[in-house]
Design an enzyme around this catalytic site. Structure first.
Site, PDB file in Angstrom:
ATOM      1  N   SER A  48       0.823  -1.193   0.000  1.00 43.86           N
ATOM      2  CA  SER A  48       0.000   0.000   0.000  1.00 43.86           C
ATOM      3  C   SER A  48       0.873   1.265   0.000  1.00 43.86           C
ATOM      4  O   SER A  48       1.814   1.370   0.787  1.00 43.86           O
ATOM      5  CB  SER A  48      -0.888  -0.032   1.248  1.00 43.86           C
ATOM      6  OG  SER A  48      -1.779   1.011   1.202  1.00 43.86           O
ATOM      7  N   GLN A  78      -5.729  -6.473  -5.887  1.00 45.04           N
ATOM      8  CA  GLN A  78      -6.063  -6.940  -4.535  1.00 45.04           C
ATOM      9  C   GLN A  78      -7.199  -6.127  -3.935  1.00 45.04           C
ATOM     10  O   GLN A  78      -7.170  -4.891  -3.951  1.00 45.04           O
ATOM     11  CB  GLN A  78      -4.860  -6.889  -3.595  1.00 45.04           C
ATOM     12  CG  GLN A  78      -5.160  -7.702  -2.333  1.00 45.04           C
ATOM     13  CD  GLN A  78      -4.170  -7.536  -1.218  1.00 45.04           C
ATOM     14  OE1 GLN A  78      -3.912  -6.422  -0.779  1.00 45.04           O
ATOM     15  NE2 GLN A  78      -3.612  -8.641  -0.753  1.00 45.04           N
ATOM     16  N   CYS A 114      -4.106  -7.809   6.327  1.00 47.98           N
ATOM     17  CA  CYS A 114      -3.619  -6.465   6.667  1.00 47.98           C
ATOM     18  C   CYS A 114      -3.923  -6.122   8.133  1.00 47.98           C
ATOM     19  O   CYS A 114      -5.077  -6.192   8.560  1.00 47.98           O
ATOM     20  CB  CYS A 114      -4.265  -5.433   5.737  1.00 47.98           C
ATOM     21  SG  CYS A 114      -3.687  -3.767   6.131  1.00 47.98           S
ATOM     22  N   LYS A 146      -4.621 -13.759   0.246  1.00 46.18           N
ATOM     23  CA  LYS A 146      -3.347 -13.551   0.952  1.00 46.18           C
ATOM     24  C   LYS A 146      -3.671 -13.393   2.424  1.00 46.18           C
ATOM     25  O   LYS A 146      -4.491 -12.559   2.794  1.00 46.18           O
ATOM     26  CB  LYS A 146      -2.651 -12.301   0.408  1.00 46.18           C
ATOM     27  CG  LYS A 146      -1.343 -11.961   1.108  1.00 46.18           C
ATOM     28  CD  LYS A 146      -0.575 -10.919   0.310  1.00 46.18           C
ATOM     29  CE  LYS A 146       0.727 -10.517   0.972  1.00 46.18           C
ATOM     30  NZ  LYS A 146       0.570  -9.583   2.085  1.00 46.18           N
ATOM     31  N   ASN A 193       5.576 -16.065   2.239  1.00 44.04           N
ATOM     32  CA  ASN A 193       5.917 -14.644   2.395  1.00 44.04           C
ATOM     33  C   ASN A 193       6.371 -14.356   3.827  1.00 44.04           C
ATOM     34  O   ASN A 193       5.837 -14.915   4.771  1.00 44.04           O
ATOM     35  CB  ASN A 193       4.674 -13.798   2.040  1.00 44.04           C
ATOM     36  CG  ASN A 193       4.800 -12.341   2.428  1.00 44.04           C
ATOM     37  OD1 ASN A 193       4.009 -11.829   3.221  1.00 44.04           O
ATOM     38  ND2 ASN A 193       5.787 -11.649   1.886  1.00 44.04           N
TER      39      ASN A 193
HETATM   40  C1  LIG Z   1       4.351  -0.410   3.487  1.00 43.06           C
HETATM   41  C2  LIG Z   1       3.632  -1.720   3.397  1.00 43.06           C
HETATM   42  C3  LIG Z   1       2.432  -1.798   2.712  1.00 43.06           C
HETATM   43  C4  LIG Z   1       1.751  -3.028   2.604  1.00 43.06           C
HETATM   44  N1  LIG Z   1       0.586  -3.089   1.886  1.00 43.06           N
HETATM   45  C5  LIG Z   1      -0.034  -4.297   1.726  1.00 43.06           C
HETATM   46  C6  LIG Z   1      -1.216  -4.415   0.915  1.00 43.06           C
HETATM   47  O1  LIG Z   1      -1.709  -3.445   0.325  1.00 43.06           O
HETATM   48  N2  LIG Z   1      -1.776  -5.663   0.804  1.00 43.06           N
HETATM   49  C7  LIG Z   1      -1.252  -6.779   1.431  1.00 43.06           C
HETATM   50  O2  LIG Z   1      -1.775  -7.880   1.291  1.00 43.06           O
HETATM   51  N3  LIG Z   1      -0.134  -6.681   2.187  1.00 43.06           N
HETATM   52  C8  LIG Z   1       0.478  -5.480   2.330  1.00 43.06           C
HETATM   53  N4  LIG Z   1       1.635  -5.415   3.060  1.00 43.06           N
HETATM   54  C9  LIG Z   1       2.232  -6.658   3.592  1.00 43.06           C
HETATM   55  C10 LIG Z   1       3.269  -7.223   2.610  1.00 43.06           C
HETATM   56  O3  LIG Z   1       2.659  -7.554   1.379  1.00 43.06           O
HETATM   57  C11 LIG Z   1       3.966  -8.469   3.204  1.00 43.06           C
HETATM   58  O4  LIG Z   1       2.989  -9.453   3.456  1.00 43.06           O
HETATM   59  C12 LIG Z   1       4.710  -8.176   4.500  1.00 43.06           C
HETATM   60  O5  LIG Z   1       5.472  -6.988   4.368  1.00 43.06           O
HETATM   61  C13 LIG Z   1       5.606  -9.338   4.925  1.00 43.06           C
HETATM   62  O6  LIG Z   1       6.604  -9.610   3.978  1.00 43.06           O
HETATM   63  P1  LIG Z   1       8.138  -9.103   4.194  1.00 43.06           P
HETATM   64  O7  LIG Z   1       8.554  -9.545   5.558  1.00 43.06           O
HETATM   65  O8  LIG Z   1       8.895  -9.751   3.080  1.00 43.06           O
HETATM   66  O9  LIG Z   1       8.100  -7.620   4.094  1.00 43.06           O
HETATM   67  C14 LIG Z   1       2.298  -4.191   3.208  1.00 43.06           C
HETATM   68  C15 LIG Z   1       3.519  -4.103   3.895  1.00 43.06           C
HETATM   69  C16 LIG Z   1       4.185  -2.898   4.000  1.00 43.06           C
HETATM   70  C17 LIG Z   1       5.493  -2.838   4.733  1.00 43.06           C
END
Ligand SMILES: Cc1cc2nc3c(=O)[nH]c(=O)nc-3n(C[C@H](O)[C@H](O)[C@H](O)COP(=O)(O)O)c2cc1C
Length: 312
Positions: free
Chosen positions: A5, A57, A87, A126, A188
Site C-alpha cells: 500500500s 487486490q 492487513c 493472501k 511470504n
Molecule cells: C508499506 C507496506 C504496505 C503493505 N501493503 C499491503 C497491501 O496493500 N496488501 C497486502 O496484502 N499486504 C500489504 N503489506 C504486507 C506485505 O505484502 C507483506 O505481506 C509483508 O510486508 C511481509 O513480507 P516481508 O517480511 O517480506 O516484508 C504491506 C507491507 C508494507 C510494509
C-alpha cells in the site's frame, strides 16, 4: 512482488519488471471506495499495456460492498483477483477487514464466496498465519478457501500481532503446502537476501516466494535471487532511481510525484553507504531537477563497483 500500500503503483511495478520481477499486484483497493467510485481508485487500478500479468487486490468485510466492488473490477482486465485477509493496520482492522477478517473464518469465507459468485477473474487470497504454535486455525481457513475455489494462497508467516517484523513461522507455511498439494502456496515474510530466500524455500518447502520489504529500495533483489546477478553498479542504481521517479511523474504529474518520490528515494538511499546529508536532501525534492542534482552528487562514502545494500 507483494501488494504494498502506497508503493506498488504502475511506476513501482515497471521498475520491478526491469529488475526481473514477473508477477505483481496492485496495492490493496478498498471495496467501499471502489463500490462508490470515490478516492484515488483510477491510479491504483491502472494497468500498463506492457504488463503481461497483474493481480488486483481487494480489501473489505461487507459482502454487499465486496460484491459491488467485484462487479466494478469485472469492467477491467486483470490476471486474477486476490482477497486481502492479512492487513493489520488500524484503519483496516477496525472495519473488521484484513487480518481481523482472517481471524473470523466463517465470515471470511462468506465474503470470499460473495466475490466468487460474481467475479470473472480467478481468485486467490493472501493471509497471515492465525496461530504460531498451532497450524489448525490456519489450515481451517485455507481449507475453506480451497473448497470455494481459491487458485493460490499466499501465506505470510507472522501473526497479526507481529505486523511486519519478527520471526517467521516456516513450519505453519509448510503445513499449508503439505495439506493442499494441488494449490500453489506462496510463502511470504522476511525474505531480503539470498540467504533468507534459501531459508524460506527450504524450511517452508514452497517453490514460490513473495517479496515485500526486501525489495523496497532494492528491486535488483529479484534478479539476484532468480539469476544470481550482482548488486547494481552506481550507474545502474542512478539510472533506475531516475527511471522510477520519471514513471511517477508520468502517472501523477511533477508536483505530486516529487512529493511522493521523497520516501521512494529515501528507500533507495538507505543502507548503501551514502552520506546522511543526501537522505535529508531527499526529503525536500520538489522538481525533477532536484533529483538529477542529488543523483549526480550521490557517491557512497566508501566502496566502488557494485553498491550492495547493507541489511540491518
Ligand atoms: C508499506 C507496506 C504496505 C503493505 N501493503 C499491503 C497491501 O496493500 N496488501 C497486502 O496484502 N499486504 C500489504 N503489506 C504486507 C506485505 O505484502 C507483506 O505481506 C509483508 O510486508 C511481509 O513480507 P516481508 O517480511 O517480506 O516484508 C504491506 C507491507 C508494507 C510494509
Amino acid at each position: 512482488m507483494a501488494p504494498l500500500s502506497g508503493f506498488t503503483d504502475l511506476a513501482y511495478r515497471r521498475t520491478a519488471y526491469r529488475c526481473g520481477c514477473r508477477y505483481a499486484f496492485t496495492e490493496m483497493v478498498d471495496a467501499a471506495s471502489l463500490a462508490y467510485a470515490n478516492g484515488n481508485g483510477e491510479v491504483l487500478l491502472k494497468r500498463g499495456d506492457d504488463e503481461k500479468f497483474l493481480a488486483v487486490q481487494l480489501v473489505g468485510a461487507d459482502e454487499t460492498l465486496l460484491t459491488k466492488a467485484a462487479l466494478k473490477l469485472n469492467e477491467r482486465d486483470f490476471s486474477l483477483l486476490d482477497f486481502n485477509l492479512g492487513c493489520p493496520v488500524p484503519k483496516v482492522v477496525k472495519k473488521g477487514a484484513g487480518a481481523a477478517l482472517g481471524q473470523n473464518i466463517d465470515h471470511a469465507l462468506r465474503c470470499f464466496e460473495a466475490i466468487s459468485k460474481v467475479s470473472k477473474f480467478p481468485l486467490t487470497a493472501k493471509m497471515r498465519i492465525l496461530d504460531e504454535n498451532d497450524p489448525e486455525p490456519t489450515l481451517k481457513l485455507c481449507a475453506g478457501l480451497a473448497a470455494l475455489g481459491a487458485k493460490a494462497l499466499t501465506v505470510h508467516g507472522r501473526t497479526r500481532e507481529h505486523f511486519y517484523t519478527g520471526e517467521v513461522k516456516f513450519s505453519i507455511i509448510r503445513e499449508v503446502q503439505a495439506h493442499f498439494p494441488d494449490i500453489p502456496v506462496i510463502a511470504n515474510g522476511g525474505v531480503n537476501s539470498p540467504e533468507t530466500y534459501r531459508q524460506m524455500r527450504e524450511r517452508s518447502s514452497c517453490s514460490r516466494v513473495m517479496l515485500a520489504q526486501g525489495i523496497m529500495g532494492n528491486p535488483w533483489l529479484f534478479r539476484e535471487l532468480a539469476a544470481g546477478s550482482p548488486p547494481p553498479t552506481l550507474e545502474q542504481w542512478r539510472e533506475t532511481v531516475f527511471f522510477h521517479v520519471s514513471e511517477m511523474i508520468a502517472l501523477y504529474g511533477e508536483a505530486s510525484a516529487m512529493r511522493q518520490a521523497r520516501k521512494i528515494v529515501h528507500d533507495y538511499l538507505k543502507g548503501r553507504g551514502f552520506p546522511a546529508a543526501l537522505r535529508a536532501e531527499a526529503s525536500t525534492l520538489t522538481v525533477l531537477d532536484d533529483l538529477k542534482r542529488l543523483l549526480d552528487r550521490a557517491e557512497p562514502v566508501q566502496t566502488s563497483g557494485t553498491i550492495r545494500k547493507i541489511l540491518n
